[in-house]
Design an enzyme around this catalytic site. Structure first.
Site, PDB file in Angstrom:
ATOM      1  N   CYS A 216      77.649 -51.730  19.365  1.00  0.00           N
ATOM      2  CA  CYS A 216      77.279 -51.796  17.685  1.00  0.00           C
ATOM      3  C   CYS A 216      76.450 -50.602  16.698  1.00  0.00           C
ATOM      4  O   CYS A 216      76.335 -49.971  17.235  1.00  0.00           O
ATOM      5  CB  CYS A 216      76.711 -53.325  17.292  1.00  0.00           C
ATOM      6  SG  CYS A 216      74.899 -53.034  17.884  1.00  0.00           S
TER       7      CYS A 216
ATOM      8  N   LYS B 206      71.978 -67.287   8.824  1.00  0.00           N
ATOM      9  CA  LYS B 206      73.051 -67.015   9.399  1.00  0.00           C
ATOM     10  C   LYS B 206      73.134 -67.231  10.809  1.00  0.00           C
ATOM     11  O   LYS B 206      74.274 -67.366  11.278  1.00  0.00           O
ATOM     12  CB  LYS B 206      72.795 -65.286   8.937  1.00  0.00           C
ATOM     13  CG  LYS B 206      73.869 -64.542   9.944  1.00  0.00           C
ATOM     14  CD  LYS B 206      73.935 -63.163   9.496  1.00  0.00           C
ATOM     15  CE  LYS B 206      73.499 -62.330  10.664  1.00  0.00           C
ATOM     16  NZ  LYS B 206      73.918 -62.293  12.123  1.00  0.00           N
ATOM     17  N   ASN B 207      72.017 -66.487  11.866  1.00  0.00           N
ATOM     18  CA  ASN B 207      72.126 -67.040  13.183  1.00  0.00           C
ATOM     19  C   ASN B 207      72.499 -68.216  13.763  1.00  0.00           C
ATOM     20  O   ASN B 207      72.288 -68.574  14.544  1.00  0.00           O
ATOM     21  CB  ASN B 207      71.171 -66.543  13.706  1.00  0.00           C
ATOM     22  CG  ASN B 207      71.280 -64.591  13.179  1.00  0.00           C
ATOM     23  OD1 ASN B 207      72.449 -63.483  13.154  1.00  0.00           O
ATOM     24  ND2 ASN B 207      69.578 -63.663  13.487  1.00  0.00           N
TER      25      ASN B 207
ATOM     26  N   ARG C 182      76.902 -58.560   5.068  1.00  0.00           N
ATOM     27  CA  ARG C 182      76.428 -59.177   5.980  1.00  0.00           C
ATOM     28  C   ARG C 182      76.119 -60.706   6.557  1.00  0.00           C
ATOM     29  O   ARG C 182      75.661 -61.650   6.812  1.00  0.00           O
ATOM     30  CB  ARG C 182      76.597 -58.162   7.680  1.00  0.00           C
ATOM     31  CG  ARG C 182      77.896 -57.555   7.676  1.00  0.00           C
ATOM     32  CD  ARG C 182      77.674 -56.716   8.770  1.00  0.00           C
ATOM     33  NE  ARG C 182      77.882 -58.102  10.084  1.00  0.00           N
ATOM     34  CZ  ARG C 182      77.443 -57.982  11.997  1.00  0.00           C
ATOM     35  NH1 ARG C 182      77.667 -55.920  11.743  1.00  0.00           N
ATOM     36  NH2 ARG C 182      77.670 -58.122  12.737  1.00  0.00           N
TER      37      ARG C 182
ATOM     38  N   ASP D 277      64.610 -58.476  14.087  1.00  0.00           N
ATOM     39  CA  ASP D 277      65.621 -58.627  13.317  1.00  0.00           C
ATOM     40  C   ASP D 277      64.251 -57.973  12.291  1.00  0.00           C
ATOM     41  O   ASP D 277      64.770 -58.455  10.556  1.00  0.00           O
ATOM     42  CB  ASP D 277      65.809 -59.513  13.036  1.00  0.00           C
ATOM     43  CG  ASP D 277      67.146 -59.900  14.226  1.00  0.00           C
ATOM     44  OD1 ASP D 277      67.814 -60.883  14.026  1.00  0.00           O
ATOM     45  OD2 ASP D 277      67.271 -59.795  14.848  1.00  0.00           O
TER      46      ASP D 277
ATOM     47  N   ARG E 269      75.467 -53.058  23.149  1.00  0.00           N
ATOM     48  CA  ARG E 269      74.905 -54.621  23.446  1.00  0.00           C
ATOM     49  C   ARG E 269      75.938 -55.272  24.338  1.00  0.00           C
ATOM     50  O   ARG E 269      76.687 -55.889  23.889  1.00  0.00           O
ATOM     51  CB  ARG E 269      74.981 -55.049  22.110  1.00  0.00           C
ATOM     52  CG  ARG E 269      74.489 -54.434  21.001  1.00  0.00           C
ATOM     53  CD  ARG E 269      73.896 -55.051  19.616  1.00  0.00           C
ATOM     54  NE  ARG E 269      73.280 -56.365  19.807  1.00  0.00           N
ATOM     55  CZ  ARG E 269      73.525 -56.718  18.729  1.00  0.00           C
ATOM     56  NH1 ARG E 269      73.904 -56.763  17.529  1.00  0.00           N
ATOM     57  NH2 ARG E 269      73.265 -58.222  18.445  1.00  0.00           N
ATOM     58  N   PRO E 270      75.541 -55.566  25.437  1.00  0.00           N
ATOM     59  CA  PRO E 270      76.312 -55.934  27.008  1.00  0.00           C
ATOM     60  C   PRO E 270      76.258 -57.403  26.960  1.00  0.00           C
ATOM     61  O   PRO E 270      75.678 -57.777  26.331  1.00  0.00           O
ATOM     62  CB  PRO E 270      75.574 -55.797  27.886  1.00  0.00           C
ATOM     63  CG  PRO E 270      74.285 -55.444  27.835  1.00  0.00           C
ATOM     64  CD  PRO E 270      74.286 -54.819  26.041  1.00  0.00           C
ATOM     65  N   VAL E 271      77.278 -58.196  27.404  1.00  0.00           N
ATOM     66  CA  VAL E 271      77.989 -59.441  27.386  1.00  0.00           C
ATOM     67  C   VAL E 271      78.035 -59.477  28.955  1.00  0.00           C
ATOM     68  O   VAL E 271      78.234 -61.060  28.640  1.00  0.00           O
ATOM     69  CB  VAL E 271      78.999 -59.681  26.499  1.00  0.00           C
ATOM     70  CG1 VAL E 271      79.059 -59.345  24.921  1.00  0.00           C
ATOM     71  CG2 VAL E 271      80.409 -58.255  27.093  1.00  0.00           C
ATOM     72  N   ASP E 272      76.837 -59.018  29.949  1.00  0.00           N
ATOM     73  CA  ASP E 272      77.483 -59.404  31.129  1.00  0.00           C
ATOM     74  C   ASP E 272      77.261 -61.004  30.946  1.00  0.00           C
ATOM     75  O   ASP E 272      77.210 -61.467  32.756  1.00  0.00           O
ATOM     76  CB  ASP E 272      76.661 -57.972  31.503  1.00  0.00           C
ATOM     77  CG  ASP E 272      75.380 -57.966  31.258  1.00  0.00           C
ATOM     78  OD1 ASP E 272      74.882 -57.578  30.762  1.00  0.00           O
ATOM     79  OD2 ASP E 272      74.295 -58.030  32.570  1.00  0.00           O
TER      80      ASP E 272
END
Ligand code: EPZ
Length: 436
Positions: free
Chosen positions: A118, A22-23, A404, A312, A123-126
């Site tokens: 989530c 998936k990833n 998912r 994970d 879960r930042p995106v900075d």
């Protein structure tokens, strides 16, 4: 709503086939946007996240055909006419944020929804945004959307050192940098196999990248990339999940074969920890054989970026520890609160307790089947693993989380001998009132 019903203590046997990653599939799909032609991806798993992302690509103008039976996807990115990724899709699947780097790289502009939180917190995106700015993008925030523009319609290139190392921010940086006017360097880059496979696809498309798999990646911008055919890597997290299942839910002394795998993607930390449990296993070029042991030694682990122990796999490792002969700890250094599955496991009689980012798990436990609720993807599969070793029947609800990231899990486990079935249920049905 759907649930899985599992009858425990029925040993699995034979073969479990690992699906495509998936990833890795998700970044590969975003890479296809960078070439104005049709790319073909093979070994793409039929997952909710993959189908969600296919829809995100279609919204931008790409034509995506996915033959789920053949696990084959074609992406025609000849006409990316709508460089946007809407909130109602990005909120479902955080990796949709890869559209930021892909659209900036291909179109010189992008309007992408911020992903939001989530299941286990912010879960930042900075780091993603800082990376785009390092490449020369102007970033604005508008009603929950990131609006990014490359001055003059094309990114300049630049140098960025990220802290901490981020898989997603590394992928977004590469997506944007490969078509920039100048050269770029990314420091403290993520080294996950997903990132390396993704970078190799970009190279096959004509990108000039050095240092993949190391913490410093150098990119020389090119004017154009070309469509590609590429076979996705096997899922390393599913492989690790199946190795744990074979260790705890097979017949002692029997061999379970895990096919279509790439054990070199597991990373040394997981391989070492698994070996310390005393479970005999053999890693072939594209398979792993596991012999279910008579007993499992307790092994404490601490998650870390690749080649460290994958975060994970920490939920799955918890269930392995319940079947070991002692007490051990799990420390998640990447996410401080990814433990929503522990209270659900407690309902099955699992003696595990959380203190900050550490879980202490007692071994030698008899787990009892119960109705339990999935909270997130990897938490969900830990409940399935617990159901496999529990006495009686376990109902794992809200398995849209599981869907998912695991392709046809119940089919694979049923073929290996586990009594497991998928059922519809009404999440909001009122319990029958007992008439006096
Ligand atoms: C990827 O998520 C994976 N998802 C996750 O797998 C995995 O848990 C994670 O990497 C860590 O290995 C995909 O590949 C689609 P990160 P990602 O950015 O990229 C912090 C699964 O179960 N951070 O490497 O979102 C962040 O808070 C999923 O398949 C920032 O501070 O993870 C975390 O502590 C769940 N700022 C750390 O970095 C940022 O801008 C690592 O996160 C970005 C991240």
């Amino acid at each position: 709503m759907q649930k899985l019903v599992i009858r425990g203590k029925h040993p699995i046997h034979g073969t479990l086939r690992v699906s495509g990653s998936k990833n890795t599939a998700l970044p590969l799909m975003s890479a296809a946007l960078l070439a104005d032609g049709t790319s073909t991806l093979l070994n793409v798993p039929d997952l909710r996240d993959v189908n969600t992302f296919a829809h995100v690509l279609r919204i931008s103008g790409a034509k995506v055909n996915f033959d789920a039976q053949q696990n084959k996807m074609t992406i025609d990115a000849g006409d990316i006419s709508y460089p946007e990724a809407p909130y109602d899709l990005v909120k479902k699947m955080r990796a949709s944020f890869y559209m930021l780097g892909a659209l900036l790289g291909r179109c010189g502009k992008a309007r992408v929804s911020l992903p939001g939180g989530c299941a286990w917190g912010p879960r930042p995106v900075d780091l993603h945004l800082q990376g785009m700015e390092a490449l020369g993008a102007e970033i604005d925030l508008d009603e929950g959307y990131v609006v990014a523009t490359a001055k003059g319609g094309r990114l300049e290139g630049g140098v960025f050192r990220m802290e901490p190392s981020s898989v997603g921010a590394t992928i977004n940086f590469l997506l944007a940098a490969v078509l920039a006017r100048g050269n770029s360097r990314l420091e403290n880059a993520a080294r996950e196999p997903d990132v390396v496979a993704f970078g190799e696809v970009l190279q096959k498309m004509g990108a000039k990248i050095d240092g993949l798999g190391t913490t410093t990646v150098e990119i020389e911008g090119v004017d154009r990339l070309y469509p590609v055919e590429f076979s996705n890597t096997p899922d390393r997290i599913e492989l690790g999940t199946f190795m744990i299942a074979a260790a705890i839910a097979g017949t002692p002394g029997e061999l379970i074969h895990l096919s279509n795998a790439n054990p070199s993607h597991l990373g040394d930390a997981f391989i070492d920890a698994f070996a310390q449990t005393g479970t005999p296993f053999y890693m072939g070029p594209d398979y792993v054989d596991v012999i279910t042991p008579e007993s499992i030694h307790p092994v404490s682990i601490e998650t870390a970026p690749y080649p460290g122990f994958p975060t994970d796999l920490q939920a799955q490792w918890t269930v392995l520890l319940t079947q070991s002969t002692g007490t051990a700890e799990i420390v998640d250094t990447i996410y401080s609160d990814r433990f929503a599955h522990i209270p659900e496991l407690n309902r099955m009689g699992v003696r595990a307790s959380v203190d900050g980012n550490t879980v202490t798990v007692e071994g030698g436990q008899t787990i009892k089947g119960a109705e339990v609720m999935s909270t997130d993807l990897r938490g969900s599969v830990s409940l399935v693993l617990a159901g496999m070793v529990a006495e009686g029947e376990t109902h794992v609800t809200r398995i849209y989380h599981l869907d998912r990231g695991y392709e046809n899990l119940e089919g694979k486990l049923a073929d290996a001998g586990l009594p497991i079935r998928r059922e519809e249920y009404d999440e909001f049905a009122e319990p029958e009132l007992q008439t006096a």
